[in-house]
Motif scaffolding. Sequence first.
Motif, PDB file in Angstrom:
ATOM      1  N   LEU A  97      55.231  75.447  16.112  1.00 28.17           N
ATOM      2  CA  LEU A  97      56.141  76.355  15.413  1.00 28.17           C
ATOM      3  C   LEU A  97      55.403  77.567  14.853  1.00 28.17           C
ATOM      4  O   LEU A  97      55.916  78.692  14.892  1.00 28.17           O
ATOM      5  CB  LEU A  97      56.855  75.601  14.280  1.00 28.17           C
ATOM      6  CG  LEU A  97      57.920  74.594  14.703  1.00 28.17           C
ATOM      7  CD1 LEU A  97      58.468  73.844  13.498  1.00 28.17           C
ATOM      8  CD2 LEU A  97      59.060  75.279  15.444  1.00 28.17           C
ATOM      9  N   THR A  98      54.202  77.349  14.348  1.00 29.29           N
ATOM     10  CA  THR A  98      53.418  78.453  13.792  1.00 29.29           C
ATOM     11  C   THR A  98      53.088  79.480  14.874  1.00 29.29           C
ATOM     12  O   THR A  98      53.280  80.689  14.683  1.00 29.29           O
ATOM     13  CB  THR A  98      52.108  77.927  13.161  1.00 29.29           C
ATOM     14  OG1 THR A  98      52.422  76.973  12.137  1.00 29.29           O
ATOM     15  CG2 THR A  98      51.300  79.068  12.562  1.00 29.29           C
ATOM     16  N   ASN A 101      56.242  81.425  16.227  1.00 26.22           N
ATOM     17  CA  ASN A 101      56.800  82.367  15.255  1.00 26.22           C
ATOM     18  C   ASN A 101      55.923  83.600  15.069  1.00 26.22           C
ATOM     19  O   ASN A 101      56.420  84.665  14.712  1.00 26.22           O
ATOM     20  CB  ASN A 101      57.009  81.670  13.904  1.00 26.22           C
ATOM     21  CG  ASN A 101      58.302  80.880  13.853  1.00 26.22           C
ATOM     22  OD1 ASN A 101      59.387  81.439  13.858  1.00 26.22           O
ATOM     23  ND2 ASN A 101      58.189  79.560  13.825  1.00 26.22           N
ATOM     24  N   LYS A 104      56.217  85.336  18.999  1.00 24.11           N
ATOM     25  CA  LYS A 104      57.605  85.683  19.337  1.00 24.11           C
ATOM     26  C   LYS A 104      57.773  86.003  20.837  1.00 24.11           C
ATOM     27  O   LYS A 104      58.161  87.113  21.206  1.00 24.11           O
ATOM     28  CB  LYS A 104      58.088  86.873  18.508  1.00 24.11           C
ATOM     29  CG  LYS A 104      58.064  86.636  17.004  1.00 24.11           C
ATOM     30  CD  LYS A 104      58.677  87.809  16.262  1.00 24.11           C
ATOM     31  CE  LYS A 104      58.550  87.671  14.771  1.00 24.11           C
ATOM     32  NZ  LYS A 104      59.075  86.434  14.203  1.00 24.11           N
ATOM     33  N   CYS A 239      51.848  80.793  24.605  1.00 24.73           N
ATOM     34  CA  CYS A 239      52.062  80.141  23.308  1.00 24.73           C
ATOM     35  C   CYS A 239      51.848  78.631  23.402  1.00 24.73           C
ATOM     36  O   CYS A 239      51.198  78.020  22.545  1.00 24.73           O
ATOM     37  CB  CYS A 239      53.476  80.418  22.796  1.00 24.73           C
ATOM     38  SG  CYS A 239      53.714  82.057  22.118  1.00 24.73           S
ATOM     39  N   VAL A 329      62.223  77.297  19.902  1.00 22.04           N
ATOM     40  CA  VAL A 329      62.216  78.603  19.232  1.00 22.04           C
ATOM     41  C   VAL A 329      62.230  79.732  20.261  1.00 22.04           C
ATOM     42  O   VAL A 329      62.893  80.763  20.072  1.00 22.04           O
ATOM     43  CB  VAL A 329      60.992  78.726  18.292  1.00 22.04           C
ATOM     44  CG1 VAL A 329      60.948  80.112  17.643  1.00 22.04           C
ATOM     45  CG2 VAL A 329      61.040  77.647  17.217  1.00 22.04           C
ATOM     46  N   GLN A 333      64.945  82.650  20.491  1.00 21.34           N
ATOM     47  CA  GLN A 333      64.569  84.063  20.488  1.00 21.34           C
ATOM     48  C   GLN A 333      65.156  84.791  21.700  1.00 21.34           C
ATOM     49  O   GLN A 333      65.629  85.925  21.597  1.00 21.34           O
ATOM     50  CB  GLN A 333      63.043  84.202  20.472  1.00 21.34           C
ATOM     51  CG  GLN A 333      62.396  83.767  19.171  1.00 21.34           C
ATOM     52  CD  GLN A 333      60.877  83.722  19.263  1.00 21.34           C
ATOM     53  OE1 GLN A 333      60.306  83.883  20.343  1.00 21.34           O
ATOM     54  NE2 GLN A 333      60.225  83.487  18.131  1.00 21.34           N
ATOM     55  N   ASP A 338      68.000  83.817  15.187  1.00 17.99           N
ATOM     56  CA  ASP A 338      66.936  83.679  14.196  1.00 17.99           C
ATOM     57  C   ASP A 338      67.091  82.322  13.508  1.00 17.99           C
ATOM     58  O   ASP A 338      68.120  82.061  12.863  1.00 17.99           O
ATOM     59  CB  ASP A 338      66.992  84.803  13.152  1.00 17.99           C
ATOM     60  CG  ASP A 338      66.568  86.145  13.724  1.00 17.99           C
ATOM     61  OD1 ASP A 338      65.591  86.164  14.493  1.00 17.99           O
ATOM     62  OD2 ASP A 338      67.227  87.165  13.410  1.00 17.99           O
ATOM     63  N   PHE A 341      64.201  78.462   8.023  1.00 18.96           N
ATOM     64  CA  PHE A 341      63.109  77.526   7.745  1.00 18.96           C
ATOM     65  C   PHE A 341      63.616  76.086   7.776  1.00 18.96           C
ATOM     66  O   PHE A 341      62.954  75.189   8.290  1.00 18.96           O
ATOM     67  CB  PHE A 341      62.495  77.846   6.378  1.00 18.96           C
ATOM     68  CG  PHE A 341      61.360  76.935   5.996  1.00 18.96           C
ATOM     69  CD1 PHE A 341      60.129  77.014   6.642  1.00 18.96           C
ATOM     70  CD2 PHE A 341      61.521  75.977   5.001  1.00 18.96           C
ATOM     71  CE1 PHE A 341      59.073  76.168   6.295  1.00 18.96           C
ATOM     72  CE2 PHE A 341      60.479  75.134   4.641  1.00 18.96           C
ATOM     73  CZ  PHE A 341      59.255  75.229   5.289  1.00 18.96           C
ATOM     74  N   GLN A 344      64.021  74.850  11.289  1.00 20.46           N
ATOM     75  CA  GLN A 344      62.718  74.567  11.905  1.00 20.46           C
ATOM     76  C   GLN A 344      62.095  73.288  11.336  1.00 20.46           C
ATOM     77  O   GLN A 344      61.385  72.575  12.048  1.00 20.46           O
ATOM     78  CB  GLN A 344      61.780  75.766  11.734  1.00 20.46           C
ATOM     79  CG  GLN A 344      62.306  77.000  12.451  1.00 20.46           C
ATOM     80  CD  GLN A 344      61.227  78.023  12.773  1.00 20.46           C
ATOM     81  OE1 GLN A 344      60.082  77.681  13.026  1.00 20.46           O
ATOM     82  NE2 GLN A 344      61.612  79.290  12.781  1.00 20.46           N
TER      83      GLN A 344
END
Length: 434
Positions: A97-98, A101, A104, A239, A329, A333, A338, A341, A344
């Motif tokens: 997730l980090t 995000n 993107k 990613c 995610v 996107q 969007d 938190f 997620q």
Amino acid sequence: MKKLALHWQIIIGMVLGVVFALIMANFEWGSKFVTNWIKPFGTIFINLLKLIAVPLILASLIKGVSDLKDISKLSKMGGRTIITYIFTTIIAVSIGLTVVNIVKPGKSISQETRTELVESYKGDADSKISAAENQKNAGPLKALEDLVPSNIFNAASDNGNMLQVIFFAIFFGIGLILIPEEQAKPVKQFFDGFNEVILKLIDLIMLTAPYGVFALLAALVVESPSADLFKALGWYALCVVLGLALMICVYILIVWIFTKKKPSFFINGISPAQLLAFSTSSSAATLPVTMERVEEHLGVEEEVASFVLPIGATINMDGTSLYQAVAAVFIAQAFGMDLSFGVQLGIIATATLASIGSAAVPGAGMVMLVIVLAQAGIPEAGLALIFAVDRPLDMCRTTVNVTGDAAVSMLVAKSVDKLSDPETKNWDDNYPKK
């Protein structure tokens, strides 16, 4: 070739497979030749590994549990194993997730490319959505119900029923502990010998590993979609790969801190299993090699390895969970959504739980991803966006799954004082020397 270490032989086989496929792709008949005359050898290699997966789990788990001679040891080891697996899975999803995000990747997909991908892979996406819908409609205790087989022979006939086989093996091992030792002895001796035979078969199969991965990689290259689709999904793939690389660094760090073993020791010990996982995209198919490397090259004693690794091949899907987080995610996107938190955080919980029930076979993570998407309110049809690059990423995430199994086995072994110096065996150790 025989003088090279196994992981170098496998790497050479992989490289030659890719080069051979690229050359053959230049000929009109080349792709068909690879599909008809090369790919079957890769399939045979995977089938050989799958062939001994169930016998290996039965023999090694029954032996491992019965060797404990005390049910309290079983609960102690089992508790530590499951807690550690869940902990590493949460780390993996958080890393995914980090990364997604920050980068993107979904923002770079044009509407035209999105439409093309959805049309190309809509059929595949529909089948995965249907499979996930059946699983989602099941009752809350369905997973627990499915854990107990009604017929062990039916369960053992399908590698997708690995949890049922594990349940029976642990249950059988507990029974061996509870009966008088003199009555258990002949049964235990049978499974000890059976286990040794299976391990020897693994040694023999691994002699063919370089040729098997050559065939698998050659077939993968000639059957890949067009380069334009890969370019469109390049950031997404980056990613996933970056997140998986960071997760392997986490494993190395954990092993170094808790077992005091050098990173080079860990990587050299597990690398053949990593490469095989990369080639087969199956934790279950790689399990025999993972067990051999962990026991003989990382120093984990057999009673720990034979308990922790089969369970890990089924419930520890760190690479798959990380990929699910990135994919969810990314799809959101791509559709211009969007995610909050809170949503997620829900992805972390769902991906962690979904990974526990994910089968250790190629493509299973895709079915579980549909459940993650549904929980987060992301259109499941977006699954079609990532089919083009799913196969190579499946190979990468399976490598991480296997690495995680090995790392956790070392941690559990260290915690119960069952981690020692490795003793390497050769395939012909017991063969009479002239």
